[in-house]
Design a protein around this motif. Sequence first.
Motif, PDB file in Angstrom:
ATOM      1  N   UNK A  92       5.517   8.098  -7.924  1.00  0.00           N
ATOM      2  CA  UNK A  92       4.431   8.345  -7.284  1.00  0.00           C
ATOM      3  C   UNK A  92       3.369   7.523  -7.528  1.00  0.00           C
ATOM      4  N   UNK A  93       2.828   6.701  -6.622  1.00  0.00           N
ATOM      5  CA  UNK A  93       2.005   5.630  -7.156  1.00  0.00           C
ATOM      6  C   UNK A  93       0.592   6.154  -6.991  1.00  0.00           C
ATOM      7  N   UNK A  94      -0.143   6.240  -8.153  1.00  0.00           N
ATOM      8  CA  UNK A  94      -1.634   6.379  -7.923  1.00  0.00           C
ATOM      9  C   UNK A  94      -2.550   5.236  -8.528  1.00  0.00           C
ATOM     10  N   UNK A  95      -3.269   4.843  -7.507  1.00  0.00           N
ATOM     11  CA  UNK A  95      -4.184   3.624  -7.591  1.00  0.00           C
ATOM     12  C   UNK A  95      -5.427   4.258  -7.940  1.00  0.00           C
ATOM     13  N   UNK A 118       0.877  -1.180   0.027  1.00  0.00           N
ATOM     14  CA  UNK A 118      -0.010   0.108   0.137  1.00  0.00           C
ATOM     15  C   UNK A 118       1.081   1.225   0.011  1.00  0.00           C
ATOM     16  N   UNK A 119       2.201   1.388  -0.581  1.00  0.00           N
ATOM     17  CA  UNK A 119       2.916   2.249  -0.628  1.00  0.00           C
ATOM     18  C   UNK A 119       2.298   3.624  -1.780  1.00  0.00           C
ATOM     19  N   UNK A 120       2.359   4.801  -1.423  1.00  0.00           N
ATOM     20  CA  UNK A 120       1.984   5.799  -2.211  1.00  0.00           C
ATOM     21  C   UNK A 120       3.357   6.054  -2.864  1.00  0.00           C
ATOM     22  N   UNK A 121       4.471   6.021  -2.638  1.00  0.00           N
ATOM     23  CA  UNK A 121       5.718   6.678  -3.165  1.00  0.00           C
ATOM     24  C   UNK A 121       6.773   5.419  -3.130  1.00  0.00           C
ATOM     25  N   UNK A 122       7.689   5.589  -3.798  1.00  0.00           N
ATOM     26  CA  UNK A 122       8.741   4.781  -4.143  1.00  0.00           C
ATOM     27  C   UNK A 122      10.000   5.584  -4.166  1.00  0.00           C
ATOM     28  N   UNK A 123      11.166   5.570  -3.253  1.00  0.00           N
ATOM     29  CA  UNK A 123      12.189   6.642  -3.481  1.00  0.00           C
ATOM     30  C   UNK A 123      13.444   5.611  -3.801  1.00  0.00           C
ATOM     31  N   UNK A 146     -11.808  21.163 -15.025  1.00  0.00           N
ATOM     32  CA  UNK A 146     -10.645  21.198 -14.063  1.00  0.00           C
ATOM     33  C   UNK A 146      -9.480  21.608 -15.004  1.00  0.00           C
ATOM     34  N   UNK A 147      -8.346  22.385 -14.039  1.00  0.00           N
ATOM     35  CA  UNK A 147      -7.074  22.622 -14.728  1.00  0.00           C
ATOM     36  C   UNK A 147      -6.167  22.178 -13.465  1.00  0.00           C
ATOM     37  N   UNK A 148      -5.297  21.182 -14.045  1.00  0.00           N
ATOM     38  CA  UNK A 148      -4.689  20.413 -12.875  1.00  0.00           C
ATOM     39  C   UNK A 148      -3.169  20.174 -13.274  1.00  0.00           C
ATOM     40  N   UNK A 149      -2.283  20.174 -12.276  1.00  0.00           N
ATOM     41  CA  UNK A 149      -0.684  19.641 -12.600  1.00  0.00           C
ATOM     42  C   UNK A 149      -0.112  18.592 -11.473  1.00  0.00           C
ATOM     43  N   UNK A 150      -0.410  17.578 -11.911  1.00  0.00           N
ATOM     44  CA  UNK A 150      -0.891  16.891 -13.098  1.00  0.00           C
ATOM     45  C   UNK A 150      -2.438  16.615 -12.807  1.00  0.00           C
ATOM     46  N   UNK A 151      -3.070  15.849 -13.821  1.00  0.00           N
ATOM     47  CA  UNK A 151      -4.295  15.283 -13.687  1.00  0.00           C
ATOM     48  C   UNK A 151      -4.037  13.728 -13.133  1.00  0.00           C
ATOM     49  N   UNK A 152      -4.468  13.773 -11.845  1.00  0.00           N
ATOM     50  CA  UNK A 152      -4.020  12.530 -11.141  1.00  0.00           C
ATOM     51  C   UNK A 152      -5.069  11.188 -11.451  1.00  0.00           C
ATOM     52  N   UNK A 153      -6.173  11.737 -11.643  1.00  0.00           N
ATOM     53  CA  UNK A 153      -7.452  10.570 -11.940  1.00  0.00           C
ATOM     54  C   UNK A 153      -8.372  11.450 -12.929  1.00  0.00           C
ATOM     55  N   UNK A 154      -8.860  10.271 -13.785  1.00  0.00           N
ATOM     56  CA  UNK A 154      -9.818  10.859 -14.703  1.00  0.00           C
ATOM     57  C   UNK A 154     -11.135  10.557 -14.057  1.00  0.00           C
ATOM     58  N   UNK A 155     -11.993  11.695 -14.219  1.00  0.00           N
ATOM     59  CA  UNK A 155     -13.126  11.686 -13.637  1.00  0.00           C
ATOM     60  C   UNK A 155     -14.320  11.745 -14.693  1.00  0.00           C
ATOM     61  N   UNK A 156     -15.320  10.730 -14.598  1.00  0.00           N
ATOM     62  CA  UNK A 156     -16.143  10.549 -15.899  1.00  0.00           C
ATOM     63  C   UNK A 156     -17.160  12.037 -15.692  1.00  0.00           C
ATOM     64  N   UNK A 157     -17.322  12.474 -17.129  1.00  0.00           N
ATOM     65  CA  UNK A 157     -18.329  13.247 -17.391  1.00  0.00           C
ATOM     66  C   UNK A 157     -17.654  14.564 -17.194  1.00  0.00           C
TER      67      UNK A 157
END
Length: 559
Positions: free
Chosen positions: A279-282, A190-195, A344-355
């Motif tokens: 950065x791991x984004x599940x 369940x890691x969020x980051x790997x260094x 939305x304007x994001x840096x970065x887009x972390x997850x795609x949201x439907x609609x």
Amino acid sequence: MLLGEILVRRGATSAEKVRDALLKKQAGERLGHTLVRLGWASEEDVLQALSEQVRIPCVDLSQADVDPSLLNPAIVKTIFQRKVLPLDRSNGSIRVAVSDPLDLEVLDDLRLLLKSDIKPVIGRPSDIERLIRKHYGVAADEVNRMVDAARSEIEVIKEGGASEDDAALAEDAALIKFVNQIFTEAVRDRASDIHVEPMEDELRIRYRIDGVLHKIPIPGEIKRFQAAIVSRLKIMSNLNIAEKRLPQDGRIKLNCLGKEIDVRVSVIPNVWGEGVCLRLLDRANMAISLEGLGMPPEVLSKFRALITEPHGILLVTGPTGSGKTTTLYASLEKINNVEDKIITVEDPVEYQLGGIKQIQVNPKIGLSFGNGLRAILRHDPDIIMIGEIRDLETAEIAVQSALTGHLVFSTLHTNDAPTAITRLVDMGLEPFLVASTVEGLMAQRLVRKVCPKCKIECRPKETEFAEGILPPDVRKFWRGTGCEDCRGTGYKGRQGVFELIVVDDALREMILRREGANRLKKYAVEHGMRTLRDDGWDRVRAGITTPEEVIRITKVDKY
């Protein structure tokens, strides 16, 4: 007696299921594995039946450790491939944990390799694998293969070595498997980051789990392959492996353990080589409702009202990694409908949201937050989300958007909710603009939750009350003792703590008078705001977290 007969006699399964399992066995598969795979017997029952069948004791390895003197590099290949592990030595023999006691060949191999009598015990395969990773490191067998290949085929890479060698070794099957194993273990933990961090005499790999970094065991020989490992990660993220002097950013998409994982990659040069942060984004973990964030009922009720306002600005504040984006995404999902256009304007887009229309900021081609916001205002949005207000230009466009009838969500990096007001003014916004557009401010942090499997009830010391560390009414709390499930930390998972300010007429007057953050906070508390620390103590009282966590992530309330 046959294994199936023992399981039936013990009531662990039925004779009919044993017969069916014999027909469904895969090539080379043991009957016990088939029954477990099909869900017709538990792993524990199969191990106990095997113990009875072969007269080898079955032991619990969840708290076991390994004699360091038995960590022999000569048996690494056997250990990883056959899932066995020497545990300790007594009376001239070595006790070895095995997952398959019917594999007599491996016991003979270990007798020859260790030059000692072997005393096998049966353990759960998952426990044996955990101990192997703990004591030999992740994918140590692949590292051994890489070492052998380097000795016989590839010249050892030195600092500043030829990029051809880096690229060649980066495509080596053993190294690819090693890097893949690093990702697999990170997702499993369940890691969020790997260094990936080059040091003078080692390559250190750390996982960030529940907000805290943990060093993972890897073989020491991996240091010699650090350039190839970085090159492999660059290849996976479509970066330039020849460029080692400048920072680079990229992205990887993985399917790992049945999950779709987005990986944001950042490479920076340093003294001992290039360091990599992943950065791991599940995507699955983002399927969270507003109600699932952990807001107290009164805060949730007020926050729901804010996100359904017809216009104005709602700010979520906190440091990096405090869950701000998750809160905004959950808010957008809550109000997403066919009647409103959301951009939305994001840096970065972390997850795609439907609609929802989402724009990725790209400064390299001139697409900044400011430029992106100006463009989307011509697309007739009803609701706008700005990933972060970083400068005066972005802040001014957010205010103008709110004044022209848009509902604007955004984030700021401040320590608490009231400071967000003064931050906007310090950026250069006129106080009357801030007062007339900002409707609400939410500050949040993430606290680690007590592991449910190993938590025990604790009583605080009287000195903690005398010194003002704990509130007087916290007379008991829960703390994790550490177990396999929580990696010995006593914590598993995280939950938000929140403080919410709903801007009223009196606060608008104070903003117009340029009152300081402490005065704003004092007024908010007097009118019902629960501070981050107050909310944290409520989580302690409920047994969700520990006093140490609340003290670690919140400041003492001063106003």
